[in-house]
Design a protein around this motif. Structure first.
Motif, PDB file in Angstrom:
ATOM      1  N   LYS A   1       0.839  -1.203   0.000  1.00  0.00           N
ATOM      2  CA  LYS A   1       0.000   0.000   0.000  1.00  0.00           C
ATOM      3  C   LYS A   1       0.869   1.247   0.000  1.00  0.00           C
ATOM      4  N   LYS A   2       0.592   2.132  -0.965  1.00  0.00           N
ATOM      5  CA  LYS A   2       1.310   3.422  -1.044  1.00  0.00           C
ATOM      6  C   LYS A   2       0.657   4.403  -0.087  1.00  0.00           C
ATOM      7  N   ILE A   3       1.483   5.174   0.594  1.00  0.00           N
ATOM      8  CA  ILE A   3       0.927   6.142   1.527  1.00  0.00           C
ATOM      9  C   ILE A   3       1.662   7.472   1.361  1.00  0.00           C
ATOM     10  N   ASP A   4       0.897   8.539   1.409  1.00  0.00           N
ATOM     11  CA  ASP A   4       1.448   9.873   1.215  1.00  0.00           C
ATOM     12  C   ASP A   4       1.780  10.460   2.584  1.00  0.00           C
ATOM     13  N   LYS A   5       3.014  10.924   2.736  1.00  0.00           N
ATOM     14  CA  LYS A   5       3.471  11.452   4.024  1.00  0.00           C
ATOM     15  C   LYS A   5       2.618  12.629   4.493  1.00  0.00           C
ATOM     16  N   THR A   6       2.180  13.443   3.525  1.00  0.00           N
ATOM     17  CA  THR A   6       1.470  14.653   3.908  1.00  0.00           C
ATOM     18  C   THR A   6      -0.039  14.430   4.052  1.00  0.00           C
ATOM     19  N   GLN A   7      -0.540  13.384   3.354  1.00  0.00           N
ATOM     20  CA  GLN A   7      -1.983  13.127   3.409  1.00  0.00           C
ATOM     21  C   GLN A   7      -2.196  11.687   3.806  1.00  0.00           C
ATOM     22  N   LYS A   8      -1.959  11.394   5.074  1.00  0.00           N
ATOM     23  CA  LYS A   8      -1.914  10.001   5.492  1.00  0.00           C
ATOM     24  C   LYS A   8      -3.277   9.323   5.442  1.00  0.00           C
ATOM     25  N   ASP A   9      -3.255   8.099   4.920  1.00  0.00           N
ATOM     26  CA  ASP A   9      -4.479   7.322   4.835  1.00  0.00           C
ATOM     27  C   ASP A   9      -4.613   6.509   6.128  1.00  0.00           C
TER      28      ASP A   9
ATOM     29  N   VAL B   1       5.013  -6.423   9.085  1.00  0.00           N
ATOM     30  CA  VAL B   1       4.733  -5.264   8.231  1.00  0.00           C
ATOM     31  C   VAL B   1       6.014  -4.453   8.032  1.00  0.00           C
ATOM     32  N   ALA B   2       6.411  -4.238   6.779  1.00  0.00           N
ATOM     33  CA  ALA B   2       7.569  -3.375   6.501  1.00  0.00           C
ATOM     34  C   ALA B   2       7.086  -1.945   6.347  1.00  0.00           C
ATOM     35  N   PHE B   3       7.836  -0.992   6.894  1.00  0.00           N
ATOM     36  CA  PHE B   3       7.421   0.412   6.826  1.00  0.00           C
ATOM     37  C   PHE B   3       8.660   1.317   6.767  1.00  0.00           C
ATOM     38  N   PRO B   4       8.487   2.541   6.228  1.00  0.00           N
ATOM     39  CA  PRO B   4       9.644   3.441   6.132  1.00  0.00           C
ATOM     40  C   PRO B   4       9.976   4.071   7.479  1.00  0.00           C
ATOM     41  N   THR B   5      11.263   4.294   7.714  1.00  0.00           N
ATOM     42  CA  THR B   5      11.690   5.143   8.832  1.00  0.00           C
ATOM     43  C   THR B   5      12.636   6.179   8.216  1.00  0.00           C
ATOM     44  N   GLU B   6      13.156   7.105   8.988  1.00  0.00           N
ATOM     45  CA  GLU B   6      14.057   8.106   8.408  1.00  0.00           C
ATOM     46  C   GLU B   6      15.415   7.502   8.034  1.00  0.00           C
ATOM     47  N   THR B   7      15.769   6.320   8.601  1.00  0.00           N
ATOM     48  CA  THR B   7      17.084   5.725   8.292  1.00  0.00           C
ATOM     49  C   THR B   7      16.990   4.775   7.098  1.00  0.00           C
ATOM     50  N   VAL B   8      16.344   3.616   7.288  1.00  0.00           N
ATOM     51  CA  VAL B   8      16.086   2.664   6.200  1.00  0.00           C
ATOM     52  C   VAL B   8      14.691   2.059   6.444  1.00  0.00           C
TER      53      VAL B   8
ATOM     54  N   ILE C   1       6.185 -11.719   3.731  1.00  0.00           N
ATOM     55  CA  ILE C   1       5.643 -10.913   4.833  1.00  0.00           C
ATOM     56  C   ILE C   1       4.210 -10.485   4.485  1.00  0.00           C
ATOM     57  N   ASP C   2       3.482  -9.989   5.500  1.00  0.00           N
ATOM     58  CA  ASP C   2       2.067  -9.681   5.287  1.00  0.00           C
ATOM     59  C   ASP C   2       1.836  -8.391   4.522  1.00  0.00           C
ATOM     60  N   MET C   3       2.668  -7.372   4.797  1.00  0.00           N
ATOM     61  CA  MET C   3       2.349  -6.060   4.223  1.00  0.00           C
ATOM     62  C   MET C   3       3.597  -5.184   4.073  1.00  0.00           C
ATOM     63  N   ILE C   4       3.593  -4.372   3.016  1.00  0.00           N
ATOM     64  CA  ILE C   4       4.629  -3.332   2.852  1.00  0.00           C
ATOM     65  C   ILE C   4       3.909  -1.983   2.765  1.00  0.00           C
ATOM     66  N   VAL C   5       4.268  -1.065   3.656  1.00  0.00           N
ATOM     67  CA  VAL C   5       3.734   0.293   3.576  1.00  0.00           C
ATOM     68  C   VAL C   5       4.768   1.119   2.793  1.00  0.00           C
ATOM     69  N   ASP C   6       4.363   1.565   1.596  1.00  0.00           N
ATOM     70  CA  ASP C   6       5.285   2.285   0.707  1.00  0.00           C
ATOM     71  C   ASP C   6       5.168   3.787   0.949  1.00  0.00           C
ATOM     72  N   GLY C   7       6.160   4.358   1.627  1.00  0.00           N
ATOM     73  CA  GLY C   7       6.156   5.794   1.907  1.00  0.00           C
ATOM     74  C   GLY C   7       7.227   6.512   1.101  1.00  0.00           C
ATOM     75  N   GLY C   8       7.654   5.911  -0.014  1.00  0.00           N
ATOM     76  CA  GLY C   8       8.684   6.556  -0.851  1.00  0.00           C
ATOM     77  C   GLY C   8      10.089   6.330  -0.324  1.00  0.00           C
TER      78      GLY C   8
END
Ligand code: AMP
Ligand code: MG
Length: 353
Positions: free
Chosen positions: A6-14, A31-38, A168-175
């Motif tokens: 699932k793609k997610i917009d940093k400024t307009q979070k779903d 669940v994989a998700f973006p952080t500021e490092t990796v 894995i179950d889910m990837i949150v794509d935050g760019g």
């Protein structure tokens, strides 16, 4: 297993996506998700069975402990037995942010999360999506880098997909992430506190706050016979498939030597990749030349490092030659990761001037 992406917009979070990620984590999923490092590969850190799934998906050795990610300072009490005064000072300055601290762990943290250690590594990330996923998932999320063990860490959701699709179950794509190298690890259970892994928060930044900070000797001397204090640092990490060599010295000589080596390998029928910078890429005459960023801004080099190593994997090169980089600031983290990727294979050019 089908991996939901699932793609997610940093400024307009779903909020539906965050809620779905939270539900999966609470049920013991990954669940994989973006952080500021990796990108991180998250699981409920207080659920031993969930944490075990991380090791299986990554192919990670079970003695390599996980970092527990929290979203607020109150969460720290439950998982630690004591918080040194200096840690509070460091947290005030650099949390949320790219810094992990090690504490004595409480009973709440299973040994399956800490690789059998009595200590626990904790980080509070600043990335908005990471923070919301952590909260939605119950507040304590173990999240190592979301790559297959031994491959370069992921800095985009596509990198995560390459390694984890179907596992894995889910990837949150935050760019694309911001920093691109993993957090600094600071052990607060010893005096003086010790850096076990260099990152964006440097020794100088920490010493300014709390006085003397030591550095794990194995980071400075790669030939040390001692095991690194962070178990994960002993593995040949971050490695591309090709043989990587770093060429160090005066930049003009470095460029000439890389051109010479490239010619030699290409004449032998091999494919060669070159890691140059904005300042030098025009001077390479052959090979698959990529710019890692500009020396004027070392942060650009950090953010492209892992991505470039993965690109060379996909291009199928046999050899990679890289320039060396300055070691001040974020440079200490860049050179630490690059040296590991190269298995410490360095050619030093002696200048005759
Ligand atoms: P990653 O999660 O892939 O960024 O790797 C986490 C790093 O933190 C590894 O090098 C671990 O060995 C290190 N680490 C995690 N927990 C501890 C701990 N309790 N003591 C020392 N090192 C730790
Ligand atoms: Mg990692």
């Amino acid at each position: 297993m089908k991996t939901i992406i699932k793609k997610i917009d940093k400024t307009q979070k779903d909020t539906d996506i965050i809620a779905e990620a939270g539900r999966i984590l609470k049920e013991g999923g990954l669940v994989a998700f973006p952080t500021e490092t990796v990108y991180g590969l998250g699981a409920d850190a207080l659920n031993e069975d969930a944490a075990k799934k991380i090791y299986a998906a990554k192919g990670r050795p079970s003695d390599n402990p996980l970092i527990v990610h929290i979203a607020n300072m109150e969460a720290l009490d439950k998982i630690t037995t004591s918080i040194p005064a200096a840690a509070k000072v460091v947290a005030d300055a650099y949390w949320p942010g790219p810094l992990t601290m090690i504490f004595d762990k409480s009973e709440a943290v299973p040994l399956g999360t800490t690789g059998g250690l009595d200590t626990v590594a904790v980080r509070m990330p600043s990335h908005e999506i990471a923070r919301e996923v952590i909260e939605a998932g119950g507040g304590y999320i173990a999240a190592p880098s979301a790559n297959t063990s031994g491959r370069p860490s992921p800095t985009t959701a596509q990198h995560v997909e390459e390694d984890m699709n179907g596992k894995i179950d889910m990837i949150v794509d935050g760019g694309m992430v911001d920093i691109g190298v993993e957090s600094t690890i600071l052990d607060m259970t010893v005096t003086p506190p010790m850096i076990l892994r260099p990152g964006a928060i440097t020794r100088e930044m920490l010493e300014e706050l709390i006085g003397e900070v030591s550095v794990d000797k194995t980071l400075i001397n790669p030939d040390s016979k001692k095991a690194p204090k962070a178990p994960g640092m002993k593995y040949r990490h971050y490695a591309p498939k090709a043989e990587l060599t770093i060429v160090e010295g005066a930049i003009q000589e470095v460029v000439e030597e890389i051109n010479r080596l490239t010619k030699e390998k290409m004449e032998a029928g091999c494919k060669v990749g070159i890691i140059g910078t904005e300042e030098t890429i025009g001077q390479y005459v052959a090979g698959d030349v990529k710019s890692i960023g500009t020396r004027e801004n070392e942060a650009t080099i950090a953010s492209h490092l892992y991505g470039i190593l993965r690109e060379f994997d996909n291009d199928g090169v046999d050899y990679i030659y890289s320039e060396a980089f300055a070691t001040a600031g974020i440079g200490s983290a860049i050179m630490n990761r690059l040296l590991k990727a190269a298995g410490h294979h360095v050619i030093h050019m002696e200048s005759d001037t």
